[in-house]
Design a protein around this motif. Structure first.
Motif, PDB file in Angstrom:
ATOM      1  N   GLU A  85       0.829  -1.206   0.000  1.00 25.74           N
ATOM      2  CA  GLU A  85       0.000   0.000   0.000  1.00 25.74           C
ATOM      3  C   GLU A  85       0.867   1.261   0.000  1.00 25.74           C
ATOM      4  O   GLU A  85       0.581   2.228  -0.717  1.00 25.74           O
ATOM      5  N   GLU A  86       1.948   1.230   0.785  1.00 23.02           N
ATOM      6  CA  GLU A  86       2.842   2.381   0.791  1.00 23.02           C
ATOM      7  C   GLU A  86       3.509   2.573  -0.564  1.00 23.02           C
ATOM      8  O   GLU A  86       3.667   3.705  -1.045  1.00 23.02           O
ATOM      9  N   LYS A  87       3.890   1.441  -1.205  1.00 23.71           N
ATOM     10  CA  LYS A  87       4.523   1.529  -2.518  1.00 23.71           C
ATOM     11  C   LYS A  87       3.559   2.112  -3.553  1.00 23.71           C
ATOM     12  O   LYS A  87       3.920   2.990  -4.347  1.00 23.71           O
ATOM     13  N   ARG A  88       2.315   1.621  -3.537  1.00 23.53           N
ATOM     14  CA  ARG A  88       1.316   2.161  -4.474  1.00 23.53           C
ATOM     15  C   ARG A  88       1.046   3.635  -4.189  1.00 23.53           C
ATOM     16  O   ARG A  88       0.835   4.424  -5.122  1.00 23.53           O
ATOM     17  N   LYS A  89       1.070   4.016  -2.928  1.00 28.60           N
ATOM     18  CA  LYS A  89       0.830   5.410  -2.579  1.00 28.60           C
ATOM     19  C   LYS A  89       1.945   6.302  -3.124  1.00 28.60           C
ATOM     20  O   LYS A  89       1.678   7.384  -3.670  1.00 28.60           O
ATOM     21  N   VAL A  90       3.206   5.826  -2.989  1.00 32.36           N
ATOM     22  CA  VAL A  90       4.328   6.605  -3.510  1.00 32.36           C
ATOM     23  C   VAL A  90       4.242   6.730  -5.029  1.00 32.36           C
ATOM     24  O   VAL A  90       4.453   7.818  -5.597  1.00 32.36           O
ATOM     25  N   GLU A  91       3.922   5.618  -5.712  1.00 33.66           N
ATOM     26  CA  GLU A  91       3.794   5.666  -7.172  1.00 33.66           C
ATOM     27  C   GLU A  91       2.669   6.604  -7.592  1.00 33.66           C
ATOM     28  O   GLU A  91       2.801   7.357  -8.565  1.00 33.66           O
ATOM     29  N   ARG A  92       1.563   6.561  -6.882  1.00 34.48           N
ATOM     30  CA  ARG A  92       0.438   7.429  -7.215  1.00 34.48           C
ATOM     31  C   ARG A  92       0.805   8.900  -7.020  1.00 34.48           C
ATOM     32  O   ARG A  92       0.479   9.763  -7.860  1.00 34.48           O
ATOM     33  N   GLU A  93       1.504   9.192  -5.923  1.00 34.18           N
ATOM     34  CA  GLU A  93       1.919  10.575  -5.697  1.00 34.18           C
ATOM     35  C   GLU A  93       2.904  11.044  -6.759  1.00 34.18           C
ATOM     36  O   GLU A  93       2.855  12.201  -7.195  1.00 34.18           O
ATOM     37  N   GLU A  94       3.787  10.122  -7.204  1.00 38.24           N
ATOM     38  CA  GLU A  94       4.743  10.488  -8.242  1.00 38.24           C
ATOM     39  C   GLU A  94       4.034  10.777  -9.561  1.00 38.24           C
ATOM     40  O   GLU A  94       4.340  11.756 -10.255  1.00 38.24           O
TER      41      GLU A  94
ATOM     42  N   GLU B 256       0.948  11.777  -9.915  1.00 31.77           N
ATOM     43  CA  GLU B 256       0.225  13.042  -9.765  1.00 31.77           C
ATOM     44  C   GLU B 256       1.178  14.236  -9.876  1.00 31.77           C
ATOM     45  O   GLU B 256       0.830  15.266 -10.458  1.00 31.77           O
ATOM     46  N   ARG B 257       2.373  14.078  -9.309  1.00 31.05           N
ATOM     47  CA  ARG B 257       3.353  15.175  -9.406  1.00 31.05           C
ATOM     48  C   ARG B 257       3.768  15.425 -10.843  1.00 31.05           C
ATOM     49  O   ARG B 257       3.825  16.586 -11.301  1.00 31.05           O
ATOM     50  N   VAL B 258       4.045  14.356 -11.601  1.00 27.43           N
ATOM     51  CA  VAL B 258       4.435  14.511 -13.011  1.00 27.43           C
ATOM     52  C   VAL B 258       3.309  15.128 -13.812  1.00 27.43           C
ATOM     53  O   VAL B 258       3.519  16.037 -14.637  1.00 27.43           O
ATOM     54  N   ALA B 259       2.072  14.648 -13.581  1.00 25.93           N
ATOM     55  CA  ALA B 259       0.938  15.203 -14.315  1.00 25.93           C
ATOM     56  C   ALA B 259       0.742  16.679 -13.977  1.00 25.93           C
ATOM     57  O   ALA B 259       0.416  17.494 -14.855  1.00 25.93           O
ATOM     58  N   SER B 260       0.950  17.019 -12.695  1.00 20.65           N
ATOM     59  CA  SER B 260       0.810  18.423 -12.303  1.00 20.65           C
ATOM     60  C   SER B 260       1.860  19.300 -12.977  1.00 20.65           C
ATOM     61  O   SER B 260       1.557  20.405 -13.459  1.00 20.65           O
ATOM     62  N   GLU B 261       3.096  18.796 -13.048  1.00 20.52           N
ATOM     63  CA  GLU B 261       4.148  19.568 -13.714  1.00 20.52           C
ATOM     64  C   GLU B 261       3.851  19.750 -15.196  1.00 20.52           C
ATOM     65  O   GLU B 261       4.056  20.823 -15.766  1.00 20.52           O
ATOM     66  N   LYS B 262       3.366  18.681 -15.835  1.00 19.13           N
ATOM     67  CA  LYS B 262       3.010  18.794 -17.257  1.00 19.13           C
ATOM     68  C   LYS B 262       1.885  19.795 -17.453  1.00 19.13           C
ATOM     69  O   LYS B 262       1.909  20.595 -18.407  1.00 19.13           O
ATOM     70  N   ALA B 263       0.912  19.769 -16.577  1.00 22.89           N
ATOM     71  CA  ALA B 263      -0.211  20.696 -16.709  1.00 22.89           C
ATOM     72  C   ALA B 263       0.266  22.135 -16.523  1.00 22.89           C
ATOM     73  O   ALA B 263      -0.165  23.046 -17.263  1.00 22.89           O
TER      74      ALA B 263
END
Length: 427
Positions: A301-310, A312-319
């Motif tokens: 769960e922690e691993k999936r959470k880190v991947e999800r946050e990463e 979201e961060r990349v998508a936010s930077e692209k946006a």
């Protein structure tokens, strides 16, 4: 051995004042009191049994309590009173053997029923203090003390065998520690008269009451409770086996049956212990496996959470980058100055200018035109995300064969129109 009760009720020797009027009157008064007491006990017993059958336990207790000396249960569970003297005998102590046995057995059944009510219902029906005292006596052995003190003058060996069976069975069910039960039974067995096995040859009239078949059956029941239930409950398996092997009240067949039952109980107990140990080990193993599984799930769960946050961060930077690019101003290159077209008949440097014939341009290739468009756009415009999306959409459309054919025909038609227009202008 005559009981203490029989001794109390026994008349004096005829040789001592047998002709005295005082003796006769005292004997008649004693007989009258005994008869009145027995009548009172019988009536109390009948009334209490009827109430017991309808589960009116409190009323049954109130009806039988005066006969067994349990009116004040808090002070009647010991062999001595508040002043240290022996507790006063209850009316039941003056009754006959049959009546005494029936009343005590019924009272023990009533105690069992009261305890089985449970704390909540028992306190509602009996009151908190009385129910606690009854339950405590059943769980700590106080019923033994009460029966011995109030019914048999404090002499344990005088307790009737049927009463011993029932009180031992009651305590066997309710007492967590059977050591009190063990001690009481051992004292009774050591002091009571030994019962020899009935040989089948003596007649009932010639056999003493303690050696009758019924007495032998009751004593064997006591031996069964003691050797097969009380001693195994405290782990005294060897003592129970030695006791049965040396008991003279058991014939060889019954002794073998008891020993076989004892071995079966021990094997069952050992098997239960082994199964409990295995069950405990299995539960511990399952707990460890469950803990490991929970830890693995937590890490995943922690691993999936880190991947999800990463992500979201990349998508936010692209946006953010796209938004910044869309707000940038459009820049265009200066358009080339048009070259003046010579007019027919005009002169240049005093010479007439002759218009050169316009060569016919070859048909434009779709790829050449697209390349030129891209080159021009790259030179004149600054690339933006919208333009890139437009180009990608155009490329996707151009990949389709039917679209390419349509575009080619449309370009060819446009080119022919341009040629006709230029030709008409030259004429």
């Amino acid at each position: 051995m005559p009981s203490r009760t029989d001794t109390l009720l026994q008349s004096p020797s005829p040789s001592v004042h047998s002709d005295s009027p005082d003796y006769i009157s005292s004997s008649l008064a004693s007989l009258s009191r005994a008869k009145s007491t027995n009548t009172f006990i019988v009536k109390s017993y009948k009334a209490a049994t009827q109430l017991y059958l309808t589960r009116r336990f409190k009323e049954a207790w109130d009806a039988i309590a005066p006969a067994v000396g349990a009116e004040s249960w808090e002070t009647s569970t010991g062999a001595k009173g508040e002043d240290g003297e022996a507790a006063e005998a209850a009316p039941i102590a003056q009754s006959s053997h049959g009546t005494r046995t029936k009343v005590w057995v019924f009272w023990l059944s009533l105690v069992h029923a009261v305890v089985e009510l449970g704390a909540e219902e028992g306190k509602v029906e009996f009151g908190g203090e009385l129910w606690k005292c009854i339950a405590k006596a059943a769980r700590e052995g106080g019923v033994w003390n009460h029966i011995i003190a109030r019914g048999y003058g404090g002499v344990e060996t005088e307790v009737d065998a049927e009463v011993v069976v029932n009180v031992a069975t009651l305590l066997l069910e309710h007492m967590p520690d059977q050591r009190v039960n063990q001690a009481r039974l051992e004292v009774w067995l050591a002091g009571a008269e030994e019962v020899a096995p009935y040989d089948g040859m003596s007649t009932p009239m010639s056999v003493h009451s303690t050696s009758s078949p019924k007495a032998l059956q009751v004593r064997q029941k006591i031996l069964e409770v003691y050797a097969l239930h009380v001693l195994p409950a405290i782990g005294e398996w060897e003592q129970a086996e030695h006791f049965l092997e040396g008991c003279g009240s058991l014939d060889e067949e019954r002794r073998d049956a008891f020993l076989e039952a004892l071995r079966g109980l021990r094997e069952e107990k050992d098997g239960v212990v082994v199964r409990e140990r295995e069950l405990k080990e299995r539960r511990e193993r399952e707990d460890l496996e469950e803990a490991a599984e929970q830890e693995r799930r937590r890490l995943d769960e922690e691993k999936r959470k880190v991947e999800r946050e990463e992500k979201e961060r990349v998508a936010s930077e692209k946006a953010k980058a796209a938004a910044a690019a869309s707000k940038a101003p459009w820049t265009t290159a200066s358009p080339p100055k048009p070259t003046p077209t010579p007019v027919p008949g005009s002169t240049t440097n005093g010479r007439p200018v002759r218009k050169a014939p316009t060569p016919r341009a070859p048909p434009a290739n779709l790829y050449t035109q697209f390349t030129a468009l891209v080159t021009t756009t790259r030179q004149n415009l600054k690339a933006t995300p919208r333009l890139v999306m437009f180009i990608l959409a155009f490329l996707l459309l151009a990949m389709r064969r039917d679209i390419r054919l349509r575009l080619r025909r449309a370009l060819a038609d446009s080119w022919q129109k341009v040629q006709r227009t230029v030709g008409m202008g030259m004429k």
